[in-house]
Design a protein around this motif. Structure first.
Motif, mmCIF file in Angstrom:
data_model
loop_
_atom_site.group_PDB
_atom_site.id
_atom_site.type_symbol
_atom_site.label_atom_id
_atom_site.label_comp_id
_atom_site.label_asym_id
_atom_site.label_seq_id
_atom_site.Cartn_x
_atom_site.Cartn_y
_atom_site.Cartn_z
ATOM 1 N N ASN A 72 15.718 -13.044 10.206
ATOM 2 C CA ASN A 72 16.504 -11.827 9.984
ATOM 3 C C ASN A 72 16.289 -10.895 11.170
ATOM 4 O OD1 ASN A 72 17.511 -12.546 7.458
ATOM 5 N ND2 ASN A 72 15.674 -11.799 6.422
ATOM 6 N N PRO A 73 17.382 -10.409 11.798
ATOM 7 C CA PRO A 73 17.241 -9.586 13.001
ATOM 8 C C PRO A 73 16.327 -8.377 12.826
ATOM 9 C CG PRO A 73 19.523 -10.226 12.720
ATOM 10 C CD PRO A 73 18.788 -10.672 11.481
ATOM 11 N N GLN A 74 16.332 -7.744 11.667
ATOM 12 C CA GLN A 74 15.494 -6.567 11.477
ATOM 13 C C GLN A 74 14.006 -6.917 11.448
ATOM 14 O OE1 GLN A 74 17.783 -7.705 9.340
ATOM 15 N NE2 GLN A 74 17.062 -7.635 7.224
ATOM 16 N N SER A 75 13.664 -8.177 11.296
ATOM 17 C CA SER A 75 12.262 -8.603 11.222
ATOM 18 C C SER A 75 11.786 -9.348 12.465
ATOM 19 C CB SER A 75 12.066 -9.522 10.009
ATOM 20 O OG SER A 75 12.453 -8.885 8.828
ATOM 21 N N ILE A 76 12.658 -9.527 13.438
ATOM 22 C CA ILE A 76 12.321 -10.430 14.546
ATOM 23 C C ILE A 76 11.097 -9.974 15.339
ATOM 24 C CG2 ILE A 76 13.887 -9.470 16.293
ATOM 25 C CD1 ILE A 76 14.467 -12.567 16.891
ATOM 26 N N MET A 95 15.196 -14.854 21.746
ATOM 27 C CA MET A 95 16.389 -15.295 22.457
ATOM 28 C C MET A 95 17.494 -14.232 22.381
ATOM 29 S SD MET A 95 14.877 -17.928 23.440
ATOM 30 C CE MET A 95 16.117 -18.834 24.340
ATOM 31 N N THR A 96 18.538 -14.430 23.169
ATOM 32 C CA THR A 96 19.568 -13.401 23.337
ATOM 33 C C THR A 96 20.370 -13.093 22.081
ATOM 34 O OG1 THR A 96 21.153 -15.043 24.150
ATOM 35 C CG2 THR A 96 19.876 -13.805 25.804
ATOM 36 N N ASP A 97 20.389 -13.979 21.116
ATOM 37 C CA ASP A 97 21.133 -13.661 19.885
ATOM 38 C C ASP A 97 20.373 -12.678 18.989
ATOM 39 O OD1 ASP A 97 19.126 -15.255 18.839
ATOM 40 O OD2 ASP A 97 20.474 -16.659 17.836
ATOM 41 N N LEU A 98 19.132 -12.360 19.397
ATOM 42 C CA LEU A 98 18.268 -11.389 18.705
ATOM 43 C C LEU A 98 17.951 -11.766 17.265
ATOM 44 C CD1 LEU A 98 19.734 -8.067 20.122
ATOM 45 C CD2 LEU A 98 17.800 -9.402 20.969
#
Length: 148
Positions: A72-76, A95-98
């Motif tokens: 999940n982006p908010q947890s990366i 990576m670039t997709d975050l």
């Protein structure tokens, strides 16, 4: 940075223990100049550290595994920091997709890797998907760092 600095960095990338005298000889400059340039590159943050490259097989780390996690982006950031702190993790990249983490681990056995994955990856609610591959054979590697 100029061509001389690039050549100096390539010498140190190949062997960080190269003496200032040897660097000077290879670059056809004075020993004092070689020392001053290395110190300047350290102070500028271009050289971050001098380190040893350890052969993992010689210390019993024979299982080299690459993991691609979707998170999940908010947890990366949190997941990346927690995993990066573990001794099994050799390198970890956002990576670039975050939402993707690319992770390289070294363990002494598949059982140890399985225990690592169960304890630190599986069952995490932040993890969306996992892809994992163990290294079969090294063909080319960048031991000693990137070439400039």
């Amino acid at each position: 940075m100029n061509k001389l600095d690039t050549a100096l960095l390539n010498i140190l990338i190949k062997d960080a223990r190269t003496s200032f005298a040897d660097i000077a000889r290879q670059l056809n400059v004075s020993r004092a100049y070689a020392r001053a340039r290395v110190q300047a590159l350290v102070e500028e943050g271009i050289i971050e550290q001098f380190t040893a490259v350890v052969n993992p097989e010689k210390v019993g780390k024979t299982i080299s595994t690459f993991i691609d996690l979707k998170v999940n982006p908010q947890s990366i950031e949190q997941v990346a920091e927690e995993l990066a702190a573990l001794p099994e993790v050799v390198s970890l990249y956002i990576m670039t997709d975050l939402r993707s983490l690319h992770i390289h681990t070294l363990t002494d056995s598949y059982d140890t890797f399985d225990a690592f994955a169960k304890a630190h990856i599986f069952g995490r609610p932040e993890v969306i998907s996992v892809e994992c591959n163990a290294l079969l054979k090294r063909v080319k590697h960048r031991r000693g760092g990137a070439r400039l």
